[in-house]
Design an enzyme around this catalytic site. Sequence first.
Site, short mmCIF file in Angstrom:
data_model
loop_
_atom_site.label_atom_id
_atom_site.label_comp_id
_atom_site.label_asym_id
_atom_site.label_seq_id
_atom_site.Cartn_x
_atom_site.Cartn_y
_atom_site.Cartn_z
N TYR B 34 55.70 9.60 91.22
CA TYR B 34 55.02 10.88 91.05
C TYR B 34 55.05 11.24 89.56
O TYR B 34 55.51 12.30 89.15
CB TYR B 34 55.63 11.99 91.92
CG TYR B 34 54.59 12.96 92.41
CD1 TYR B 34 53.65 12.55 93.36
CD2 TYR B 34 54.49 14.24 91.90
CE1 TYR B 34 52.66 13.41 93.79
CE2 TYR B 34 53.50 15.11 92.31
CZ TYR B 34 52.57 14.69 93.27
OH TYR B 34 51.58 15.55 93.68
N HIS B 36 54.65 12.12 85.73
CA HIS B 36 54.05 13.20 84.95
C HIS B 36 54.18 12.85 83.45
O HIS B 36 54.61 11.74 83.11
CB HIS B 36 54.71 14.53 85.30
CG HIS B 36 56.22 14.51 85.25
ND1 HIS B 36 56.93 14.23 84.11
CD2 HIS B 36 57.15 14.70 86.23
CE1 HIS B 36 58.22 14.28 84.37
NE2 HIS B 36 58.39 14.54 85.65
N HIS B 39 57.44 11.28 82.24
CA HIS B 39 57.52 9.82 82.43
C HIS B 39 56.66 9.08 81.42
O HIS B 39 57.06 8.05 80.88
CB HIS B 39 57.07 9.45 83.85
CG HIS B 39 57.89 10.05 84.95
ND1 HIS B 39 57.42 11.07 85.75
CD2 HIS B 39 59.15 9.79 85.39
CE1 HIS B 39 58.35 11.40 86.64
NE2 HIS B 39 59.41 10.65 86.44
N GLN B 63 70.76 8.18 96.72
CA GLN B 63 71.15 9.25 95.80
C GLN B 63 70.76 10.63 96.34
O GLN B 63 70.96 11.63 95.66
CB GLN B 63 70.57 9.02 94.40
CG GLN B 63 69.08 9.25 94.24
CD GLN B 63 68.58 8.82 92.88
OE1 GLN B 63 68.58 7.63 92.55
NE2 GLN B 63 68.16 9.76 92.06
N LYS B 151 66.07 15.63 80.53
CA LYS B 151 66.10 16.71 81.50
C LYS B 151 67.29 16.51 82.44
O LYS B 151 67.95 17.46 82.83
CB LYS B 151 64.81 16.82 82.29
CG LYS B 151 64.83 18.10 83.15
CD LYS B 151 63.50 18.44 83.72
CE LYS B 151 63.21 17.61 84.94
NZ LYS B 151 64.10 17.92 86.08
N ASP B 152 67.55 15.25 82.81
CA ASP B 152 68.75 14.94 83.58
C ASP B 152 69.85 14.53 82.60
O ASP B 152 70.23 13.36 82.52
CB ASP B 152 68.46 13.82 84.58
CG ASP B 152 67.42 14.23 85.61
OD1 ASP B 152 67.75 15.07 86.46
OD2 ASP B 152 66.29 13.74 85.54
N GLN B 155 72.82 12.79 84.04
CA GLN B 155 72.49 11.40 84.40
C GLN B 155 72.60 10.49 83.18
O GLN B 155 73.14 9.38 83.27
CB GLN B 155 71.08 11.35 84.99
CG GLN B 155 70.58 9.96 85.32
CD GLN B 155 69.27 10.01 86.09
OE1 GLN B 155 69.24 10.13 87.29
NE2 GLN B 155 68.17 9.92 85.36
#
Lengths: 293, 293
Positions: B34, B36, B39, B63, B151-152, B155
Amino acid sequence: MKAVRTITELRAQIEDLKSSLNKTTVGLVPTMGYLHQGHASLIRAAKEKSDIVVVSIFVNPIQFGPGEDFETYPRDEERDLAAAEGAGADLVFLPSVETMYPKAAKTRIAVSDVTSGLCGASRPGHFDGVTTVVSKLFHIVQPNYAFFGMKDAQQVAVIEQMVFDLNFNVEIVPCPIIREEDGLALSSRNVYLNPEERSQALVLSQSLRKTQAALEKREIRTAGEARDLLVSSIRQSSLAVIDYVEVVAFPELSLLEDEAGVLENGEPVLMALAVKFGKTRLIDNCLLYPKGE
Amino acid sequence: MKAVRTITELRAQIEDLKSSLNKTTVGLVPTMGYLHQGHASLIRAAKEKSDIVVVSIFVNPIQFGPGEDFETYPRDEERDLAAAEGAGADLVFLPSVETMYPKAAKTRIAVSDVTSGLCGASRPGHFDGVTTVVSKLFHIVQPNYAFFGMKDAQQVAVIEQMVFDLNFNVEIVPCPIIREEDGLALSSRNVYLNPEERSQALVLSQSLRKTQAALEKREIRTAGEARDLLVSSIRQSSLAVIDYVEVVAFPELSLLEDEAGVLENGEPVLMALAVKFGKTRLIDNCLLYPKGE
């Protein structure tokens, strides 16, 4: 043969060998050193299958539990280097603990299920330490093949599971147990044995051979009978203190019920032992294949 | 650009590209699809730094926790392929769940410490699922570089820790957050928002900007003051339900005491938020660097 101690130098040496010799495949033999003929057979197997052979020598602290023999584990670097060279190693990697664990590591690889019985039950956390360090070595060396002795049959099963689950691009090559002429499986820990213990430790290989023969001659048939015969044979030794005696499916390592017929469902069966003689814990095993394999 | 669905074919295609184009470095952009503009910016960064760009698209079930949005996570393969090609991908890897997990996996990679707060606290097991699947992708693709969006931020910190601890031979390249013109951080989950939620969700980026400005102008100084300002700003939105609002050291993610001066010990500081609007949980963050960096 070259001995290297840092990750950067090892990677550079492997690259050098690959490009200068136009050689492509790399075989890794991970060891904890104090090399014996069992290790030498792994190195020779690696030499046969791969262009470049890397032997790692590292006594990995995180696979030892409290009260185990990390501190006293036998070490002899000079002899190891000669043995590795004699067997055909191209590179020996001898990292320090600081090289492998520069900071307290926060990452662990854990395999469930195949680690729950046998040595996994006796040595909690042991296999997490093994899978974690083996994955580090795989990432450092990036081998095409990695060679492990079947004396640690559970270790082979655990590493194969990890390689499968995590899609490591490496082929695990299990190699047969190497024994002394009288049958004792080679182990770096055999040096701990005093003469009386050394003599009585023969009961391990003898009990396995005897049980295998009884199964093959159909004198016994079930997993329970096999366990009983193993235990009674080992108890002939006055010094033997049994840690475990198990008969399990291989490589799943699932327990066979007492009444289950050994080899009757077509799957390989592992008879595995861990027995203490004095302070020394020894392991041995015998893998039985269905007829025709 | 080619789209491939199996591990064998992906490895073959990478080898083909390497040898036919005499190209050597591989950049991996792992995504859940998905796609955007966030990515797309990762793919463009990968294109700039690497010869061959592989984009993986896989909604990774392990996850997601129970009750999370694995089933409803937005998917649009056709649009994703066009977006990946447009941004410069050479290969798109679209494995099925069965390809990635052909049997119930027994192996998990767990990172401690950096996973205990923030999203790790709200989503138990989430980061084990992330590190496990990322290590699988690293082993399948064997990239030189891997690109992750900030944004993560947690992570990124977790994966950097894993790469360091396990000696992965890959460089992690963190890339900046991409935002809508009005400030909302791009996320595949933004499609879940209804117009009123979409409008109120602006409070996330606004509260971060406002707090950053107040810190820079010395109107506030401590971590506690920063947290208070973030919380009071978010509470301006009637729909916002705070999951967490934290001010932590980066990349250790250790909590700063209320009285600790932000940026006063010379280390980067992360202000991180997770807030629900209706059923949609959004995250956003702002990384503050000490002056002069």
